[in-house]
Design a protein around this motif. Sequence first.
Motif, PDB file in Angstrom:
ATOM      1  N   SER A  40       0.843  -0.700 -12.351  1.00 45.01           N
ATOM      2  CA  SER A  40       1.978  -1.475 -11.850  1.00 45.01           C
ATOM      3  C   SER A  40       2.686  -0.795 -10.678  1.00 45.01           C
ATOM      4  CB  SER A  40       2.992  -1.716 -12.981  1.00 45.01           C
ATOM      5  OG  SER A  40       3.470  -0.492 -13.501  1.00 45.01           O
ATOM      6  N   ASP A  57       1.590   0.050  -7.732  1.00 52.50           N
ATOM      7  CA  ASP A  57       1.308  -0.629  -6.461  1.00 52.50           C
ATOM      8  C   ASP A  57       2.164  -1.880  -6.290  1.00 52.50           C
ATOM      9  OD1 ASP A  57      -0.552   1.274  -5.780  1.00 52.50           O
ATOM     10  OD2 ASP A  57      -2.265   0.135  -6.539  1.00 52.50           O
ATOM     11  N   THR A  58       2.370  -2.593  -7.400  1.00 45.53           N
ATOM     12  CA  THR A  58       3.219  -3.790  -7.354  1.00 45.53           C
ATOM     13  C   THR A  58       4.653  -3.413  -6.989  1.00 45.53           C
ATOM     14  OG1 THR A  58       1.878  -4.895  -9.042  1.00 45.53           O
ATOM     15  CG2 THR A  58       4.100  -5.745  -8.683  1.00 45.53           C
ATOM     16  N   SER A 115       4.944  -2.372  -3.349  1.00 47.77           N
ATOM     17  CA  SER A 115       4.929  -3.548  -2.460  1.00 47.77           C
ATOM     18  C   SER A 115       6.293  -4.232  -2.446  1.00 47.77           C
ATOM     19  CB  SER A 115       3.858  -4.542  -2.910  1.00 47.77           C
ATOM     20  OG  SER A 115       2.574  -3.974  -2.818  1.00 47.77           O
ATOM     21  N   ALA A 146       9.517  -9.937 -11.510  1.00 47.80           N
ATOM     22  CA  ALA A 146       8.061  -9.788 -11.520  1.00 47.80           C
ATOM     23  C   ALA A 146       7.541  -9.360 -12.891  1.00 47.80           C
ATOM     24  CB  ALA A 146       7.627  -8.764 -10.467  1.00 47.80           C
ATOM     25  N   VAL A 172       8.032  -6.489 -14.629  1.00 54.24           N
ATOM     26  CA  VAL A 172       7.543  -5.117 -14.677  1.00 54.24           C
ATOM     27  C   VAL A 172       8.643  -4.241 -15.261  1.00 54.24           C
ATOM     28  CG1 VAL A 172       6.712  -3.135 -13.343  1.00 54.24           C
ATOM     29  CG2 VAL A 172       6.078  -5.452 -12.655  1.00 54.24           C
TER      30      VAL A 172
END
Length: 282
Positions: free
Chosen positions: A90, A92-93, A96, A122, A124
Amino acid sequence: KKLQDFPGFRKSSQSMSKENKVHFFLTAVYYIFSGKFYYASKATKDFDYCYRILNNENSPKGLSYNKSSFTRHKTVILKRLGYRPFDSKSYDTIYSLSKKITSTKLDLKDAFYSLVDAMREAKVEVPSVFKLQEILLRTLNDYEFELGDHCSKVEEKYLLELEDLISPATMKNDKRVRYKISTLKNISHSKKSNDITDNARIHKELGKYINAAEIVIKKTMIGNESINYFSTFIFNEDVKEIIRKKGHVKYLYLACFVIYQYGKIQDHFIKTLFDHVGAALT
């Protein structure tokens, strides 16, 4: 009854101790209301109260909540609420999301709260403050590097013009090494004649660099908020810190300073003019 809705809890509840059931309940409630995980064992008053409610008896002394149980409960809670855990997958998410936010919000406080909201949207898990700070700083550093790369595409003559601001020079009757930019930082908001004259001198000196600064800003395509953000560094840090900046990013800082300070003095001149005209009319 609400605890039974969590997948995996009913199956393991028979073998789960009374203490762990309360820990699980508190951990879930804390996360639902705050979006963060806390060690429930640190909230002794909450634990004692919930223990009496759930078990109809006082809680035992010396309660403990081992890390393996806490980790297992986190996994169950996140799954039940549809959240992804904060891990390498997660990351990388989150990065971003952070990159998207910092491209428009460079103030760390605003960016922090915006990132937390974006992560919840999102689905997370929100990590610790220190981990979020680490992600935001990495994003800002990467953003700075990208802008520096844009600056490298500006004609060298314009970059050299800006570099003159941080070139060391010895002033008359003063053996100390000074930098031109140091003499352009402080402006007065006074309406006295001498102060207005000093501001006019600084404004005229900044005018020599305004063309080069505008070319750099145009190449990087940053907005007013970014200009204000990068110029703040010039005011708060020693000149040597600017010189130490790697690559071409120092030209971005210098350009932002010139644009910001030049505009600030102009605004002050306009306000002073209006004040004088207003005073004359009254």
